[in-house]
Design a protein around this motif. Structure first.
Motif, short mmCIF file in Angstrom:
data_model
loop_
_atom_site.label_atom_id
_atom_site.label_comp_id
_atom_site.label_asym_id
_atom_site.label_seq_id
_atom_site.Cartn_x
_atom_site.Cartn_y
_atom_site.Cartn_z
N GLY A 34 16.78 -1.76 -30.95
CA GLY A 34 15.74 -1.09 -30.17
C GLY A 34 15.97 -1.27 -28.67
O GLY A 34 15.78 -0.34 -27.89
N GLY A 35 16.38 -2.47 -28.31
CA GLY A 35 16.63 -2.74 -26.89
C GLY A 35 17.77 -1.90 -26.35
O GLY A 35 17.69 -1.34 -25.26
N ILE A 36 18.84 -1.81 -27.13
CA ILE A 36 19.98 -0.99 -26.68
C ILE A 36 19.53 0.47 -26.54
O ILE A 36 19.87 1.15 -25.57
CB ILE A 36 21.17 -1.08 -27.67
N ALA A 37 18.76 0.94 -27.52
CA ALA A 37 18.29 2.33 -27.45
C ALA A 37 17.53 2.56 -26.15
O ALA A 37 17.72 3.58 -25.48
CB ALA A 37 17.42 2.67 -28.65
N GLN A 38 16.67 1.61 -25.79
CA GLN A 38 15.92 1.78 -24.55
C GLN A 38 16.83 1.70 -23.32
O GLN A 38 16.65 2.43 -22.35
CB GLN A 38 14.78 0.77 -24.46
N GLY A 39 17.80 0.81 -23.39
CA GLY A 39 18.74 0.69 -22.27
C GLY A 39 19.60 1.93 -22.12
O GLY A 39 19.87 2.39 -21.01
N VAL A 40 20.04 2.47 -23.24
CA VAL A 40 20.82 3.71 -23.22
C VAL A 40 19.93 4.84 -22.72
O VAL A 40 20.37 5.72 -21.96
CB VAL A 40 21.41 4.03 -24.60
N GLY A 41 18.67 4.82 -23.12
CA GLY A 41 17.72 5.81 -22.61
C GLY A 41 17.69 5.79 -21.09
O GLY A 41 17.77 6.83 -20.45
N GLN A 42 17.59 4.59 -20.53
CA GLN A 42 17.58 4.50 -19.06
C GLN A 42 18.89 5.01 -18.48
O GLN A 42 18.89 5.70 -17.46
CB GLN A 42 17.34 3.06 -18.61
N ALA A 43 19.99 4.65 -19.11
CA ALA A 43 21.30 4.97 -18.53
C ALA A 43 21.62 6.46 -18.61
O ALA A 43 22.21 7.01 -17.69
CB ALA A 43 22.38 4.17 -19.23
N LEU A 44 21.25 7.10 -19.71
CA LEU A 44 21.71 8.48 -19.92
C LEU A 44 20.60 9.54 -19.87
O LEU A 44 20.88 10.70 -19.62
CB LEU A 44 22.42 8.60 -21.27
N LEU A 45 19.37 9.16 -20.17
CA LEU A 45 18.37 10.19 -20.45
C LEU A 45 17.09 10.12 -19.61
O LEU A 45 16.60 11.14 -19.15
CB LEU A 45 17.96 10.11 -21.93
N GLU A 46 16.54 8.93 -19.48
CA GLU A 46 15.17 8.82 -18.97
C GLU A 46 15.13 8.70 -17.45
O GLU A 46 15.88 7.95 -16.87
CB GLU A 46 14.48 7.58 -19.55
N GLY A 47 14.22 9.41 -16.86
CA GLY A 47 13.99 9.26 -15.43
C GLY A 47 12.68 9.93 -15.08
O GLY A 47 12.49 11.11 -15.34
N ALA A 48 11.74 9.14 -14.52
CA ALA A 48 10.46 9.72 -14.09
C ALA A 48 10.68 10.31 -12.71
O ALA A 48 11.12 9.62 -11.80
CB ALA A 48 9.38 8.66 -14.06
N ILE A 49 10.38 11.58 -12.59
CA ILE A 49 10.64 12.26 -11.32
C ILE A 49 9.33 12.79 -10.74
O ILE A 49 8.60 13.53 -11.39
CB ILE A 49 11.63 13.44 -11.51
N TYR A 50 9.04 12.35 -9.52
CA TYR A 50 7.92 12.91 -8.76
C TYR A 50 8.49 13.88 -7.73
O TYR A 50 9.55 13.61 -7.16
CB TYR A 50 7.18 11.81 -8.00
N ASN A 51 7.80 14.97 -7.50
CA ASN A 51 8.27 15.87 -6.45
C ASN A 51 7.74 15.41 -5.09
O ASN A 51 7.05 14.40 -5.00
CB ASN A 51 7.95 17.34 -6.77
N LYS A 52 8.06 16.16 -4.05
CA LYS A 52 7.71 15.68 -2.71
C LYS A 52 6.20 15.65 -2.47
O LYS A 52 5.73 14.95 -1.59
CB LYS A 52 8.41 16.52 -1.64
N ASP A 53 5.44 16.37 -3.29
CA ASP A 53 3.99 16.32 -3.17
C ASP A 53 3.38 15.21 -4.03
O ASP A 53 2.16 15.07 -4.11
CB ASP A 53 3.37 17.66 -3.60
N GLY A 54 4.24 14.47 -4.71
CA GLY A 54 3.72 13.38 -5.54
C GLY A 54 3.25 13.83 -6.91
O GLY A 54 2.52 13.10 -7.59
N GLN A 55 3.65 15.03 -7.32
CA GLN A 55 3.33 15.47 -8.69
C GLN A 55 4.41 14.95 -9.63
O GLN A 55 5.61 15.04 -9.33
CB GLN A 55 3.30 17.01 -8.77
N LEU A 56 3.98 14.41 -10.77
CA LEU A 56 4.95 13.91 -11.74
C LEU A 56 5.52 15.11 -12.50
O LEU A 56 4.83 15.75 -13.30
CB LEU A 56 4.28 12.93 -12.72
N VAL A 57 6.79 15.40 -12.23
CA VAL A 57 7.42 16.58 -12.83
C VAL A 57 7.74 16.31 -14.31
O VAL A 57 7.69 17.21 -15.14
CB VAL A 57 8.72 16.93 -12.05
#
Lengths: 787, 265
Positions: free
Chosen positions: A678-701
């Motif tokens: 499970g830990g590796i899956a989450q780490g791989v998620g961070q490395a390859l897939l997951e990213g929380a992105i806010y735009n310049k107005d602070g909206q969570l895209v």
């Protein structure tokens, strides 16, 4: 009776309940007369609240009550707290703005709590929320970590949006080391922001018992006693003896359910105020917007090496995004859980780290699986890999040259490593991964148009959180011991009450294994009780891979006392001197005789109390203990990732994953392996897939699974998992902890493999297909320009 | 979700009649776009007309056409021996829409009527030269899709079935969005006689489109190599956090080649 030994890979006792749908989660709890809460949230990242008009909404069908920040202030409900005091370089305490449970005067991120509507049904509450008229004075916002210190002010208490500028290590000595260095490796590192996304979203039911003037909060918590303590002592909801917090089955936490949030607090406060049980369950969008996020560091990192390839210094400047408010343990994550691990597995004589914690118009950021240690590991392991390549050394050989080999080892950043064998896990992992055959595999991949790379991550973490005296000296507001109580029933079955909390870890099995092995009874005759402040005396909860090392140590200590008392009872039953009684495999025997009595009979005799004088020995068999660790534990290991990149599309596919971890002694290898997976899956998620992105107005895209990519089974290979064991010397069971290792180790292994494949250190996280394609394009343009 | 009136149509004629009479109606097929949107309170039809009882499900071969009822689920298309035998590319496309839950609820008619710019089916209809049969007429795919989330359907018109001419060769290759698994780029290529059609979904700012430059190149020689140097202008393509217009333009070329390779394999 079958004894289940420590080390036995028995199936989890709790799984029958879960997989047959018989779990009891907070959202399954419904109380008589219950009303539903719905939160009106800010659509703006930054705005003043000029006026909130609830008149029309209040008259809507089914509305029980509507509360705003004004009601919170009138009731003198305290704000949410941050429980770890960090001091800046100049000795001044961190500058934290207030964190009211409903916004007062200003909203600071999209999702901030403007009002709560309590109605007969959720639909009615939503209808009424739509009828609330809010006059926002929209202000410019900033979500960007690197720009925060020059961005519009989030809290007037924190000039330049800087909560603290903290440092650790010897600056002058480190500067001298860099001056004298033969080679300096420099990396600019962005550790991407993550959304925890536990399968079960947060939920709460608050209930007021007018007869006893007492409150109960059912909630999705990893640490119900800590929640009660904060709600009582700091927020002032009710004194502790009038407040019961129950965290029933909880469907995953990963840190995000440690914290005391606004919504849960509102539910229990509003229950008394409106005289109805108040329930709230987050929908997935609310989870995305308002759960405490993880990571979000921007770091400038440098590593100094001498002519022999020995590391002589490490220097780091990190900006850590705290979001719009300080969450419960936010301040400790980028400081004492991060910079204290910057020595990695290496003997680094000089380390200096500076960390600026900044406010932005984003959701609060706090501990997420690994909490600070994944960020530290990523910095160290990226630096080490890059340095080895730059000076032309094999990355594994470079690591071996710099490993800590003598224990205990005092790092320049507080931690005293107690034991380990870093070479052993590296060597074993390299054998399992067939590193020798990698060149051949790389050539074969090239024929298929694929770029194949291999990356190491030899990580270390500080777990078993934590020795109270040590963390107290560093600013923690609480002690981090654990408590346990072992109740032996007259027929010899056992209840263990623990302050640890299981939300996926399998405590009902592993803790029972400990009791089984110690008392010689079946695990079926042991029940583990947790998650209720009225049942369990006290506890600090589950996080930081602490339940085995700290929680089970407390149980072990209580079992010592049980055994001692039972021996006294047995001496009366067997009519022998206490000193002559041995206890083994569930049997009390008299030395040098064949006289014996089993544990159940002794338990019965403890209660019937016919065979001893109650003036000399108290009846009953129940013991408690508080265990405070003497040191952190230091799980460590080596993960090796082999990856292939499709040059045409930028798609990265993990071809092979090898993990060799040293968790000390292991109670249940199957559960441990599951934690690693499970830990590796989450780490791989961070490395390859997951990213929380806010735009310049602070909206969570990335506010839904349509845009936020969680790892799926097909994103991962079948893991090759092995272990080495150096038993932890600082706790009675020799356990180090395993819950976070995969998430800590994995991102660096993936990015090191990708940088190896692509031949450049400039690979961002998450390394999405588009990001990798962009890197490949840049390289081919550079290659053309060079020709 | 706001309250709405639920009505179940027993026949197509009944559905059409309800569409004419009911207040602010919306047809309900698999509901995989409509229901989540309603739950988020972003859509609020007053009436839902459920088509699940209107007898629109089923797959048959009619002469040189495979005819699929509008309410046929993706899972049924994927598992259909008729489709697998006649147009295996279509069966495979259906087998990779969403996840198993989606495939067992979502329908071909619902997908086509919604015309999501990242949906898979529109590419199949365009490349295979399918005809959309409705309660009042037959619409060639070419005329059916009218830009992002827009179709030629009238307010009171119900899709009944879709007829796919059987191609000689065809393949669909999808480059999925890592989060949603919708197509970032999906290319359906089909060859029938001397005619080649290439339809691209996921990439175009106006939804699914035919890639005529590729079609001309492939009509000369149906081989991935024919696509070398065939440009896809980025100007008309979508860009978002997952894929810029330039990246999409590049992917259209790569995925089209892979689709042709799969079609001739």
């Amino acid at each position: 009776m079958t004894v289940t030994a420590l080390g036995a890979a028995v199936r989890r006792k709790e799984d029958h309940r879960f997989i047959t749908g018989k779990g009891q989660y907070t959202d399954d709890i419904n109380r008589p007369g219950q009303a539903q809460a719905y939160f009106l949230r800010s659509p703006h990242a930054h705005a003043t609240l000029k006026k909130i008009d609830i008149a029309k909404a209040k008259a809507m069908p089914g509305v029980v009550a509507i509360y705003t920040g004004e009601d919170v202030a009138a009731d003198k409900v305290g704000g949410l707290i941050c429980g770890w005091m960090i001091h800046s370089k100049d000795g001044t305490p961190m500058r934290a703005g207030p964190h009211p449970i409903l916004a007062q005067g200003k909203v600071r991120y999209v999702g901030d709590h403007v009002a709560v509507v309590i109605a007969e049904t959720l639909s009615q509450a939503k209808d009424a929320a739509e009828a609330i008229v809010v006059d926002y004075g929209v202000l410019p916002a900033n979500a960007d970590t690197s720009k925060a210190q020059k961005a519009p002010e989030v809290h007037s208490e924190a000039p330049n949006n800087t909560v603290y500028d903290w440092h650790i290590g010897d600056k002058a000595a480190t500067e001298a080391a860099f001056k004298a260095a033969k080679h300096v490796t420099t990396l600019e590192i962005v550790n991407n922001r993550l959304v925890p996304n536990a399968m079960e979203p947060r939920a709460a039911v608050g209930e007021y018992d007018a007869g006893n003037d007492a409150l109960t909060l059912y909630t999705t918590s990893q640490n119900p006693h800590v929640a009660r303590l904060v709600l009582s002592a700091f927020i002032g909801i009710a004194p502790e003896h009038k407040l019961r917090v129950i965290a029933p089955d909880v469907g995953g936490g990963f840190g995000s359910k440690i914290f005391i949030y606004a919504e849960e607090t509102v539910c229990v406060w509003a229950a008394r105020k409106c005289g109805r049980p108040v329930k709230w369950t987050a929908d997935r969008t609310e989870e995305f917007l308002c759960v405490a996020h993880g990571r979000d560091h921007v770091t400038h990192a440098e590593l100094a090496t001498d002519a022999e390839g020995k590391i002589t210094g490490l220097r780091v400047k990190t900006i850590a995004n705290m979001g719009a408010y300080l969450s419960t343990f936010a301040s400790s994550v980028p400081t004492y859980l991060y910079a204290t691990l910057l020595s990695g597995q290496y003997a680094i004589p000089n380390i200096y780290a500076e960390v600026d914690a900044v406010y932005t118009n984003t959701a609060p950021v706090d501990a997420y699986r690994g909490a600070g240690r994944p960020e530290a590991t990523f910095v160290v392991e990226r630096l080490v890999e890059a340095a080895a390549r730059e000076i032309g050394m094999d990355p594994a050989a470079f690591r071996r040259r710099n490993f800590v080999t003598k224990f205990p080892h005092q790092t320049p950043v507080i931690m005293m490593y107690d034991c380990g064998d870093y070479k052993a896990s590296l060597v074993k992992a390299m054998e399992m991964a067939d590193v020798k055959g990698f060149g051949k595999r790389r050539r074969e991949a090239a024929k298929r148009g694929k770029l194949r790379g291999l990356g190491y991550s030899t990580y270390i973490e500080a777990c078993g959180i934590a020795p109270s005296q040590a963390v107290g000296s560093l600013g923690a507001g609480v002690g981090l011991w654990e408590s346990a109580e072992v109740r032996v029933n007259p027929v010899g079955t056992v209840e263990v009450l623990t302050g640890s909390h299981s939300h996926g870890q399998g405590h009902e099995t592993t803790f029972a294994q400990l009791v089984s092995s110690r008392l010689g009874i079946s695990i079926d005759n042991v029940s583990i009780v947790h998650g209720d402040t009225d049942k369990v005396q006290f506890g600090m909860g589950t996080y930081g891979s602490r339940s085995g090392a700290v929680g089970m140590s407390a149980i072990s200590k209580a079992l010592d006392k049980i055994e001692a008392k039972a021996k006294k009872v047995a001496s009366h039953v067997l009519e022998a001197a206490e000193a002559d009684i041995d206890f083994k495999d569930g049997k009390f025997t008299v030395k040098g005789t064949d006289k014996s009595v089993d544990f159940g009979t002794v338990a019965l005799n403890a209660y019937i109390a016919h065979k001893f004088n109650p003036q000399e020995l108290e009846p009953g068999l129940k013991e408690g203990s508080f265990y405070d660790p003497t040191n952190f534990t230091f799980p460590a290991g080596c993960h090796i990732c082999e990856i292939e990149v499709d040059q045409e599309t930028g798609v990265a596919t993990i071809a092979k994953w090898t993990a060799v971890d040293d968790f000390g002694n292991v109670i249940n290898p199957m559960i441990v392996e599951g934690q690693v997976h499970g830990g590796i899956a989450q780490g791989v998620g961070q490395a390859l897939l997951e990213g929380a992105i806010y735009n310049k107005d602070g909206q969570l895209v990335t506010a839904s699974f349509m845009d936020y990519a969680m790892p799926r089974a097909h994103d991962l290979p079948s893991f090759d998992v092995g272990m080495t064991v150096t038993p932890c010397p600082s706790n009675p069971l020799g356990i180090k902890g395993c819950g976070e290792a995969g998430a800590i180790a994995a991102p660096a292994a993936v990015i090191n493999a990708l940088t190896d494949a692509l031949g450049t250190e400039e690979v961002p996280m998450p390394a999405t297909p588009q990001a990798l394609w962009t890197v490949i394009q840049k390289q081919s343009r550079a290659a053309i320009a060079a020709e | 979700m706001y309250p709405f009136k639920y009505q179940k149509a027993a026949t197509v004629r009944g559905a059409v009649s309800l569409l004419g009479k009911a207040e602010d109606p919306k047809l309900l097929a698999g509901g995989h776009t409509l229901i989540p949107t309603m739950k988020q309170r972003l859509a609020s039809p007053k009436t839902l007309i459920d088509l699940s009882g209107a007898g629109l499900s089923g797959i048959e071969q009619k002469g040189r056409n495979i005819v699929i009822g509008a309410m046929t689920t993706h899972a049924e298309v994927a598992a259909s021996a008729i489709v697998q035998q006649a147009i295996p590319a279509l069966a495979r496309l259906a087998a990779h829409i969403g996840d198993p839950h989606v495939r067992h609820r979502g329908t071909i008619g619902g997908s086509v009527a919604n015309n999501d710019p990242a949906a898979d089916y529109p590419a199949a209809l365009m490349a295979l030269g399918a005809t959309v049969h409705t309660s009042k007429r037959k619409i060639p795919a070419e005329e059916f899709f009218a830009g992002m989330f827009a179709t030629a359907l009238d307010e009171d018109e119900v899709i009944t079935k879709i007829a796919f001419p059987v191609p000689a060769k065809a393949a669909y290759v999808k480059f999925p969005n890592p989060a949603s698994r919708y197509a970032i780029v999906g290319v359906f290529v089909a060859k029938k006689g001397s005619q080649v059609k290439v339809a691209v979904t996921g990439a175009g700012s106006g939804g699914v489109f035919r890639h005529t430059a590729m079609e001309e190149a492939l009509a000369k020689r149906f081989n991935p190599k024919s696509l070398e140097g065939v440009a896809t202008p980025a100007a008309d393509l979508n860009g978002d956090i997952h894929a810029s217009a330039d990246y999409r333009a590049h992917l259209v070329g790569v995925i089209a080649k892979r689709a042709v390779a799969a079609a001739i394999a």
